[in-house]
Design an enzyme around this catalytic site. Structure first.
Site, PDB file in Angstrom:
ATOM      1  CD  GLN A  72      65.859 -31.825   9.524  1.00 46.20           C
ATOM      2  OE1 GLN A  72      66.162 -33.004   9.686  1.00 46.20           O
ATOM      3  NE2 GLN A  72      65.576 -31.008  10.533  1.00 46.20           N
ATOM      4  CG  HIS A  84      68.281 -36.272   6.240  1.00 45.09           C
ATOM      5  ND1 HIS A  84      68.727 -35.684   7.394  1.00 45.09           N
ATOM      6  CD2 HIS A  84      66.928 -36.316   6.333  1.00 45.09           C
ATOM      7  CE1 HIS A  84      67.690 -35.392   8.161  1.00 45.09           C
ATOM      8  NE2 HIS A  84      66.590 -35.758   7.545  1.00 45.09           N
ATOM      9  CD  GLU A 143      63.651 -37.767   7.902  1.00 49.25           C
ATOM     10  OE1 GLU A 143      64.609 -38.027   8.663  1.00 49.25           O
ATOM     11  OE2 GLU A 143      63.028 -36.697   7.944  1.00 49.25           O
ATOM     12  CG  HIS A 159      62.446 -32.848   5.046  1.00 51.94           C
ATOM     13  ND1 HIS A 159      63.606 -33.367   4.490  1.00 51.94           N
ATOM     14  CD2 HIS A 159      62.463 -33.231   6.355  1.00 51.94           C
ATOM     15  CE1 HIS A 159      64.277 -34.030   5.409  1.00 51.94           C
ATOM     16  NE2 HIS A 159      63.608 -33.952   6.555  1.00 51.94           N
ATOM     17  NE  ARG A 177      69.612 -28.777  12.681  1.00 53.47           N
ATOM     18  CZ  ARG A 177      70.391 -29.742  13.125  1.00 53.47           C
ATOM     19  NH1 ARG A 177      71.670 -29.765  12.766  1.00 53.47           N
ATOM     20  NH2 ARG A 177      69.913 -30.686  13.904  1.00 53.47           N
TER      21      ARG A 177
END
Length: 406
Positions: A98, A100, A135, A264, A283
């Site tokens: 996935q 982001h 993240e 990642h 995804r």
């Protein structure tokens, strides 16, 4: 300063032991436990525990007094929304591949799907909110991941080392153009292959990986990873896409930062994760869930190279910070106890803080108030709380989540 009661999320890829052991519960658990959430995510907000044993949602606490709880700077930017979510993540099986979006991409994507009338709970909806989701993951145990595109010259060597005749032409595409454009072209080709072609190629690639491992080839870890993914996700194009990514092993205390656009997948291990308080995930594969290839390609960053691994920078005695450019969050690791030469550790911040004890037992004191944190427990510190002093009679580790500094 109040203790937090936090939600445990159960997903199929989770562990039956890691989170339960952290919380001092019986193991193994009946079902896999994947994530322990600490924060004010609407899906599972923490509850603030009062001295009399009662509790209320952290969401409600922030809504009632955003400036007092978050501080003026944080409340001015985020309103009553806590900008970060802290997790303990425990993976016994690989997660989906996935990426982001950036803040701009998320805002535009969210608005476009709203305008198109896509329901917010639709399984084909990409954007659940208009926010970015950077993240950072810090390992508590040895932690395995795929993250970022490997140098294409190195990937070309890997692909040529696999004895898979029908797959060889795909590797030569990258060898002929070993740059970000070549990566984009090969990646796009692999994730859009017809299923009939995948059903031909994947068994050859997996057989080639078995042979590579038997012959002790230089890409042993990478090939073992592909075999693991191929077993977990048969017939999935993400297995081939994973050949293009860096294979990373983090030791306890090591961390990687995953900015917008980074492709990642977490593979195995337990770590402390901090992320922007968002649900936006694009995804690529290794999942039965919706994959929107055009939108994924709009978001992905095809820059390449080794992923920087952080061990933390000691910014004050006993406190190591993991640096990122994120305004939403900042993660620090605290080490205190007899083995530490620093004595008690003092932490202060003008915004909200969550402290999580991951090893030992800590006493947290703010002014005249004092709480003991056992392993697995966490505490909420508002912007109004005095500086906290952390002490311990045994070697103790905590993690501190705060809003970032711009």
């Amino acid at each position: 300063m109040e203790l937090l009661h936090n939600a445990v999320r159960a997903y199929a890829w989770g562990s039956r032991t890691a989170i339960a052991e952290l919380l001092g519960k019986e193991v193994p658990t009946p079902h896999p436990e994947a994530e322990l959430w600490m924060g004010a995510h609407p899906g599972d907000p923490s509850r603030v525990v009062a001295p009399d044993g009662g509790s209320r949602s952290l969401l409600d606490l922030l809504a009632d007094d955003p400036e007092g709880q978050l501080g003026a700077r944080c409340a001015d930017r985020w309103g009553s929304r806590l900008p970060f979510l802290l997790k303990v993540l425990a993976a016994d099986e690989p997660l989906s591949l996935q990426a982001h979006p950036s803040a701009e991409q998320a805002a535009n994507g969210f608005a476009a799907e709203d305008a198109a009338g896509v329901p917010i709970d639709s399984p084909i909806r990409n954007y659940k909110d208009p926010s970015a989701k950077p993240e950072l993951i810090c390992a508590l145990t040895e932690f395995h991941a795929l993250a970022g595109f490997r140098d294409p010259l190195r990937t070309a060597v890997l692909l040529r080392s696999l004895d898979a005749p029908d797959f060889a032409p795909y590797g030569e595409l990258l060898a002929a153009q070993p740059d970000d454009s070549g990566l984009r072209a090969l990646f796009t080709t692999l994730i859009t292959l017809p299923q009939t072609t995948l059903d031909l190629l994947l068994p050859q690639v997996l057989d080639a990986c078995v042979l590579h491992v038997k012959e002790h080839g230089e890409f042993d870890l990478e090939c073992r990873t592909i075999l693991e993914l191929g077993e977990a996700y048969p017939g999935d194009a993400g297995v081939l896409a994973a050949l293009l990514l860096n294979r990373i092993v983090l030791q306890p205390g090591d961390a990687i930062y995953l900015p917008a656009g980074n492709l990642h997948a977490y593979l195995h291990g337990t770590g402390v994760e901090i992320l922007a308080n968002s649900d936006n995930v694009l995804r690529c594969g290794l999942t039965p869930k919706h994959v929107d290839v055009p939108e994924l390609m709009r978001v992905l960053d095809f820059g390449f190279g080794d992923m920087p691994v952080q061990t933390g920078v000691e910014t004050s005695p006993g406190l190591w910070m993991y640096r990122t450019p994120c305004p939403e969050f900042e993660l620090s690791r605290i080490e205190v106890g007899p083995s530490s030469s620093t004595g008690d550790v003092r932490v202060d911040h003008t915004g909200p803080q969550i402290l999580l004890c991951t090893r030992g037992r800590a006493r947290v004191t703010t002014g005249r108030q004092s709480l003991v944190l056992d392993r697995g427990q966490s505490v909420w510190l508002s912007a109004q709380d005095p500086a906290a002093v952390i002490s311990a009679d045994i070697d103790t580790q905590l993690f501190r989540a705060t809003a970032g500094v711009e």
